[in-house]
Motif scaffolding. Structure first.
Motif, mmCIF file in Angstrom:
data_model
loop_
_atom_site.group_PDB
_atom_site.id
_atom_site.type_symbol
_atom_site.label_atom_id
_atom_site.label_comp_id
_atom_site.label_asym_id
_atom_site.label_seq_id
_atom_site.Cartn_x
_atom_site.Cartn_y
_atom_site.Cartn_z
ATOM 1 N N MET A 104 0.834 -1.197 0.000
ATOM 2 C CA MET A 104 0.000 0.000 0.000
ATOM 3 C C MET A 104 0.876 1.257 0.000
ATOM 4 O O MET A 104 1.928 1.295 0.629
ATOM 5 N N ILE A 105 0.424 2.273 -0.707
ATOM 6 C CA ILE A 105 1.112 3.565 -0.743
ATOM 7 C C ILE A 105 0.995 4.228 0.629
ATOM 8 O O ILE A 105 -0.072 4.199 1.246
ATOM 9 N N LEU A 106 2.091 4.844 1.090
ATOM 10 C CA LEU A 106 2.052 5.595 2.340
ATOM 11 C C LEU A 106 2.551 7.013 2.091
ATOM 12 O O LEU A 106 3.681 7.216 1.644
ATOM 13 N N GLY A 107 1.685 7.990 2.369
ATOM 14 C CA GLY A 107 2.045 9.399 2.255
ATOM 15 C C GLY A 107 2.115 10.045 3.619
ATOM 16 O O GLY A 107 1.422 9.638 4.552
ATOM 17 N N LEU A 108 2.953 11.070 3.734
ATOM 18 C CA LEU A 108 3.179 11.743 5.015
ATOM 19 C C LEU A 108 3.191 13.250 4.816
ATOM 20 O O LEU A 108 3.860 13.757 3.907
ATOM 21 N N ILE A 123 10.198 3.604 4.108
ATOM 22 C CA ILE A 123 8.862 3.440 4.687
ATOM 23 C C ILE A 123 7.823 4.268 3.952
ATOM 24 O O ILE A 123 6.732 3.802 3.648
ATOM 25 N N VAL A 124 8.178 5.519 3.646
ATOM 26 C CA VAL A 124 7.244 6.495 3.075
ATOM 27 C C VAL A 124 7.430 6.580 1.561
ATOM 28 O O VAL A 124 8.561 6.622 1.069
ATOM 29 N N ASP A 125 6.334 6.624 0.817
ATOM 30 C CA ASP A 125 6.388 6.685 -0.645
ATOM 31 C C ASP A 125 6.366 8.107 -1.194
ATOM 32 O O ASP A 125 6.952 8.380 -2.233
ATOM 33 N N VAL A 159 11.914 11.684 -0.848
ATOM 34 C CA VAL A 159 10.882 10.956 -1.601
ATOM 35 C C VAL A 159 10.134 11.935 -2.509
ATOM 36 O O VAL A 159 10.314 13.149 -2.419
ATOM 37 N N ALA A 160 9.311 11.397 -3.389
ATOM 38 C CA ALA A 160 8.483 12.233 -4.268
ATOM 39 C C ALA A 160 7.604 13.154 -3.422
ATOM 40 O O ALA A 160 7.282 12.845 -2.272
ATOM 41 N N SER A 161 7.229 14.289 -3.996
ATOM 42 C CA SER A 161 6.495 15.263 -3.199
ATOM 43 C C SER A 161 5.342 15.880 -3.977
ATOM 44 O O SER A 161 5.410 16.067 -5.188
#
Length: 211
Positions: A104-108, A123-125, A159-161
């Motif tokens: 699963m995708i995880l965004g922060l 951990i974070v995508d 990570v991508a933003s």
């Protein structure tokens, strides 16, 4: 690494979407070019989030758009959503990743340089960076960072933003010039008389930037 098209990211707001409803707004936005739809409803309990999320998943099926659930881990799992987005005050990222699994995708959400530097790419995508401008759709948002702040955080973040906070179609060039991979919008689509046309305007501007 998961392939993510963050270019046009819709965050649903139940109040702004009241005229059409969140599901119909999402359908129209995806028809207009939205690549990601986030279900955000701070007042809904998990059961209601699941009901809305399942309806969203059904309407987005076959479109290629991704469905992300804000904050509610249980709902994201029950819906079979593509991803979960969490804030700094929510569940911590290692726990969230353990709960949702590796696929699963995880965004922060990230608001400062220190937080941007602390993002763990294992951990974070992706990171939601902002707020770029003050916005009434999130009453407790942090101090706006502007495009200069956005550029600084994007450079630091591993990570991508996606930029967020008061963004409209006219801001597309500035967002991509700052190095972000996309922009997240709320009121620029939700609550407009024609959500599909509003999305198409933003998508058209993105296409101009991308060439």
């Amino acid at each position: 690494m998961k392939h993510l098209d963050l270019s046009l990211y819709l965050v649903l707001d139940p109040d702004l979407c009241a005229a059409f409803g969140m599901v119909e707004t999402a359908r129209a936005a995806v028809a207009g070019g939205a690549k990601i739809v986030q279900l955000r409803d701070k007042r809904a309990d998990t059961a209601r989030m699941i009901d809305t999320g399942r309806a969203l998943r059904a309407v987005l099926s076959g479109s290629g758009a991704r469905l992300i659930v804000n904050d509610d881990v249980e709902a994201a799992i029950a819906i079979g959503a593509d991803g979960l987005h969490i804030g700094q005050e929510d569940i911590d990222t290692p726990t969230a990743r353990a709960r949702i699994g590796p696929d699963m995708i995880l965004g922060l959400s990230v608001e400062t340089e220190a937080l941007a530097a602390a993002v763990d790419p294992d951990i974070v995508d992706y990171a939601g960076i902002g707020p770029v401008f003050a916005t009434p759709t999130k009453a407790d948002h942090k101090e706006p960072i502007g495009f200069a702040g956005l550029a600084r955080l994007v450079r630091i973040c591993p990570v991508a933003s996606v930029a967020i906070g008061g963004l409209k179609a006219a801001h597309v060039g500035d967002v991509f010039a700052a190095g972000a991979d996309g922009l997240a919008v709320v009121s620029a689509i939700c609550g407009t008389p024609d959500p599909e046309a509003a999305t198409r305007d933003i998508a058209r501007n993105i296409k101009k930037v991308y060439g």
